[in-house]
Write a protein that holds these residues in place. Sequence first.
Motif: not given
Length: 141
Positions: A134, A127, A88, A130, A95-96, A92-93
């Motif tokens: 989750q 996403k 995750l 992700l 996605v950023e 997230e990194s």
Amino acid sequence: MSNTALESNASYETRPRKATKQRAFVIFVCVWVILIAAGITGAKLYSDHVQQQIAADVGRQTAAQIADMQKQNQEQLTKLESSYKDELAQLESKVEALNELLTFTKDNADVKTDNSNKLYSQLNEVKKKLNELQKNLDVLK
């Protein structure tokens, strides 16, 4: 008269011997019946005792195996949870980074181009992954 007296004495002496033999036989049979009953009772008590010991041993072994399995399952869940958290964090990194790249291309492009569409589709895929991870993490908890 002496013949009849001897005969009566002889018959009198044989009767008590028969009665004594019969009593001895009855006592002998009773002793054997008591011994057999005692043996059967002893065997039953011993088999019950052995059965209780075996049941207790099996119970202890089962409890130990269950505790061991619970420990192993807990360790596996902890490993899975940490690996999901790592994945995750990596997503997230990513996605950023994609958001930054998208913002940069948006600022540099006056008109929508194919590159921004590709970035949007990649961003949506990331996403989705992700969100799936989750959900899997929530299921594990």
